[in-house]
Design a protein around this motif. Sequence first.
Motif, PDB file in Angstrom:
ATOM      1  N   LYS A  13       7.070  71.164  17.248  1.00  0.00           N
ATOM      2  CA  LYS A  13       6.940  70.274  18.405  1.00  0.00           C
ATOM      3  C   LYS A  13       6.261  68.989  17.968  1.00  0.00           C
ATOM      4  O   LYS A  13       5.257  69.024  17.251  1.00  0.00           O
ATOM      5  N   PRO A  14       6.769  67.838  18.356  1.00  0.00           N
ATOM      6  CA  PRO A  14       6.137  66.578  17.945  1.00  0.00           C
ATOM      7  C   PRO A  14       4.721  66.460  18.497  1.00  0.00           C
ATOM      8  O   PRO A  14       4.430  66.921  19.601  1.00  0.00           O
ATOM      9  N   SER A  15       3.828  65.865  17.700  1.00  0.00           N
ATOM     10  CA  SER A  15       2.426  65.712  18.092  1.00  0.00           C
ATOM     11  C   SER A  15       2.040  64.242  18.084  1.00  0.00           C
ATOM     12  O   SER A  15       2.661  63.406  17.408  1.00  0.00           O
ATOM     13  N   ARG A  53       5.127  59.609  10.997  1.00  0.00           N
ATOM     14  CA  ARG A  53       6.412  60.150  11.420  1.00  0.00           C
ATOM     15  C   ARG A  53       6.220  61.129  12.575  1.00  0.00           C
ATOM     16  O   ARG A  53       5.142  61.727  12.742  1.00  0.00           O
ATOM     17  N   LEU A  54       7.264  61.279  13.367  1.00  0.00           N
ATOM     18  CA  LEU A  54       7.338  62.270  14.432  1.00  0.00           C
ATOM     19  C   LEU A  54       8.468  63.240  14.087  1.00  0.00           C
ATOM     20  O   LEU A  54       9.589  62.805  13.770  1.00  0.00           O
ATOM     21  N   VAL A  55       8.203  64.510  14.155  1.00  0.00           N
ATOM     22  CA  VAL A  55       9.189  65.547  13.827  1.00  0.00           C
ATOM     23  C   VAL A  55       9.414  66.393  15.067  1.00  0.00           C
ATOM     24  O   VAL A  55       8.457  66.862  15.701  1.00  0.00           O
ATOM     25  N   CYS A  56      10.680  66.589  15.412  1.00  0.00           N
ATOM     26  CA  CYS A  56      11.060  67.412  16.568  1.00  0.00           C
ATOM     27  C   CYS A  56      12.138  68.386  16.118  1.00  0.00           C
ATOM     28  O   CYS A  56      13.296  67.992  15.929  1.00  0.00           O
ATOM     29  N   ARG A  57      11.756  69.642  15.963  1.00  0.00           N
ATOM     30  CA  ARG A  57      12.705  70.642  15.497  1.00  0.00           C
ATOM     31  C   ARG A  57      12.706  71.816  16.476  1.00  0.00           C
ATOM     32  O   ARG A  57      11.648  72.337  16.835  1.00  0.00           O
ATOM     33  N   ALA A  58      13.926  72.218  16.861  1.00  0.00           N
ATOM     34  CA  ALA A  58      14.096  73.330  17.802  1.00  0.00           C
ATOM     35  C   ALA A  58      15.275  74.170  17.356  1.00  0.00           C
ATOM     36  O   ALA A  58      16.147  73.716  16.604  1.00  0.00           O
ATOM     37  N   CYS A  93      11.139  63.783  23.036  1.00  0.00           N
ATOM     38  CA  CYS A  93      12.174  64.540  22.321  1.00  0.00           C
ATOM     39  C   CYS A  93      12.770  65.538  23.292  1.00  0.00           C
ATOM     40  O   CYS A  93      12.041  66.344  23.895  1.00  0.00           O
ATOM     41  N   ASN A  94      14.087  65.517  23.466  1.00  0.00           N
ATOM     42  CA  ASN A  94      14.793  66.435  24.362  1.00  0.00           C
ATOM     43  C   ASN A  94      15.738  67.281  23.517  1.00  0.00           C
ATOM     44  O   ASN A  94      16.657  66.757  22.885  1.00  0.00           O
TER      45      ASN A  94
END
Length: 1111
Positions: free
Chosen positions: A322-324, A335-340, A388-389
């Motif tokens: 989850k991005p923080s 950087r922002l990381v959004c992984r699902a 992030c969706n």
Amino acid sequence: MCILKQPPTIMKQSVKNYIVDPRDNIIIECEAKGNPVPTFSWRRNGKFFNIGKDPRVTMRKRSGTLEIGFRSGGRPEDYEGEYQCFATNDFGVSLSNKILLRVSKAPLWPKEVLEPVSVTEGSALVLPCNPPPGLPPPFTFWMDSNMSPIPQDKRVSMGLNGDLYFSNVLAQDANTDYSCKARFLFTHTIQEKNPYKLKVQTKEPYNDTSYNASEPHGVAESTPTFLSPSGSESSKMVLRDEQLLLECIAAGLPTPIIKWFKKGGELPGQKVKFENFNKTLKIVSVSEEDAGEYVCMANNHLGTIRHSIFVQVKAAPYWLHKPSDQVLAPEENGRLVCRANGNPKPRIEWLVNGQPIESSPTNPNRQVLGDTIMFHSVQIGSSAVYQCNASNEHGYLLANAFVNVLDLPPRMLGPKNQLIKVIKNNRTFLDCPFFGSPLPELRWFKNGQGSGLDGGQYRVYINGTLEIKRARAEDEGTYTCVASSILGKAENQVRLEVKEPTRIIQAPEHQSAIRGSTARFTCRVTSDPSLPASVAWMKDDKPLYLGWRLKKDDESLSIPNVNEGDEGTYTCTAKSEIDQLSASARLTVLARPDPPMDLDLSDPAARSVRLTWIPGKEHRSPITEFLVQFEEDRWEPGRWQNLSSYPGDLNSVILQLAPFVNYQFRVIAINSVGQSDPSRPSPRYKTTGAAPDAIPKGLRGWGSRKDNMEITWEPLLDLERNGPNLHYIVWWRRKDAEEEWNNLTTVGTKHVVHNTEIYVPYELKIQARNEFGAGPESNLVIGYSGEDKPTDAPPDLRVSKVDSTKVIIHWNPVDLNSVQGEFKEYRLYYWRESSQVPGLVVSKEKKVKGFYSTTVKPSGMLSDLAPYSNYKMFMVVANNRFESQPSNTVAFTTKEGVPDAPRFFKINRRSLDTIHLEWAKPLEPNGILTGYQLKYQTGELILFINTNSLCVLLSCPLSRLVCLSDTTPAYIDQVDIATQGWFIGLMCAIALIILILLIVCFIKRSRGGKYPVRDKKDLPLDAVDQKDQDGSFDYHSDEDNKPLQGSQTSLDGNVKESDDSLVDYGEGGDGQFNEDGSFIGQYTVKKDKDETEGNESSEATSPVNAIYSLA
């Protein structure tokens, strides 16, 4: 103070699927924080929601939460839709989830007329429920018209869809009507469907009083078939982390049994549960590995069927990363990381301040790479909130993460100069919250010295916390944390104190207490001297109220007069300022069980009845035994007697009873504490009469006179009578005479046969009878008529081998026919006629001893006789009642024996150097006394004196005196010389005399003179005059330690005992006796030959100066 600027962050929001109660106001939550304080706006169904134009909608102050009220009218259904909250300030926009608002619904059940359902007995049946669709769906259940739940079992049960399934129908199913109920959770209302009526067609008339089978009676059996699901296979889709429910309901007769298994693997035992009598398989929190083919199998003895259910596990999106939020300094990278993940795989979409990132203004310092946004050399003014969706067909995830570009020097966020107290050997953390942009570097120092702390015992975390892995006394001190960056530095101090832990050195222990006793829990505590600890008690995790009964001191808790309310877990908690420790123990209250209840009698029989009862409470001590008692109202009314006992796990027993008794029963329960009170009595139960079962005991025949025989027996017990009018029939006849039986009927327990011959054997038997018949006859018993006086006396009584205490006797036997009865023994009467000791008076009491012998030459030993005495004796022969005339009288004399010990031995007087001893003659001299032997001990030397006197005078200090007869010591006296005052004074005087003599000797030698006492060698020396060549004094000669002449070795092997008298110890043989026989000689010890040769000593050199007769 600088106020930190921050983009908005959503803190609280309503759930995505939001169902509301139409009777309440609608509240849609949206809370956010930020600096400046955010402002809020809403979208409804994707369009701007103008709150100001709707008077029913208000927004809370400093919040985005909406309240929709309906006091002034309006319908909640008009506000159903999808809502989304926007929180905005100068640095960005944060979004809530899309909230789907729906109003709960509880529609009425459609009115319908249900015709009676006709069904054949043994066939399957499904009663549909079809509840009205509600939001959320209602909870369904089945009841009858009396509002009683329909009993469910493996034959009848409700399915997951609410329908009621009958695997096979029984005739008694028609006795009940069946109504489906639906309970709506939000409205808390229950609606019901019109009831079903069943008509069961049976081959036989149904009688509900006699027919109670669990399966149809007389109906053809059938193989299993599935009612739900239909066919041989089906499929099921379930989402990850949701609950999987699989159902199989089968019809058949007998009722089929359902079993489950999974093809290609085992059922996950930790997660699987079987419900609804094994018809439902339930898996909570499904995961991907739970997918596969599940098979349910239904079988009875006629056959087996299977159904396969193919389970697919899909997944709504779930987070992998989850991005923080990011705080960056100018020119920094981030950087922002959004992984699902999900099934199917979710699509990632980025937004910035609520707008798709593609349509936002171009930022050359930002690069979107799929699920990652890279930031390079960020600049002031580029702060924003990114969304992030992640979505697929099963749902979506929305996350907000801001990027805040700041330029701030380091600063400390925590309190200044904290004092931290920690427990020794504990893992310890010292916090140092800080902030700065760019991110400062943090270092720790101890006592302001050395390099930074990191490694080994210490570890510094990225958030500034210092970990001390194991706090020790040497870790005490002041710790300084310093945060530094290119913009400056900031520091803070923490003072650390290490304390000893609080310990419970004696913890409470589990215990069981009997009701009414006192229970005591001990809790002894130690703690650091600077941290006093208090002890608090809890019961069952709740604070314990002491009240007036419970008593608490520093180390214990006492519970007097315990009862069931005191049972529980008691916890003592020792608490100091910085730590606490607990220990628990359970108190179990034991008590006598409650009495059994509801005694019931069943299964009556002629001699038995079944007694059933309900056990009372055990009170934590299992019932180990039941005692059944009875009372009867004929023989001993009101007296309760024990009948039998039974194990504690029984509550229904068959009692074995006696005939013709009117019983009532009661039961007592027994556990480890004791017996319960008796139960209330059962109803009375009367057994029918019967002939006696018992045979009278103790049948015997004996003569009370020489011409009769009394026949006696024991009466039957009251419970052995078995009926009224009890009497006895007794038979007798002379043994071996071939005569007819004589008999008599009587209610008594005795009969006398007269005019019998002397001591003749008779055969006897007896039988009990009552109104119901005769009991069993007894075995034959031999009795005898009366005895008479024996006619012959034992002839030729004589003795041989006469000793001091025993003698062998002989006699000739008598003819056994002359005994005129049962031969018992030859009876010897003997007495002590006189003693051969002149003047000794003896008792002439007769004594008796029996000898049983049937040999041709009988003999026996007579022992325990007094030595040196004259005896007489005679013998008779005896039967049970009489003795014969005496035999010839025999006289004999026993030999001398060892004398008894003196009657007493005592010390009459003591002085410094003499002891006066006195003793008395023995009660039984057992012969002519020739003297007494006195044994005494001086130090390690044991000596003996032979004397005829009854007293002596011993001269010199003695430590142990023993007076001996020939065999047994009469007296022992122990004197502790060293503690006597006279002895201490004597020793002091001797020491003074020796000192004076040494001085005189020294003076004489210095003048060349001689010791005056030794000028004349022919004069005898006193004990104090003996002197060695060097001038010292010697109290013993060289032979003092040798055994005395003519003595025997004593018990210790060093000294010999005199064979004769002490005369042999004198050198010149001067020992003499007075006229009364006492010894008036003296002991002398030999001197060196060159000193004593040719000279006689006139004084004793032994420690004993003289022994004089005082008689």
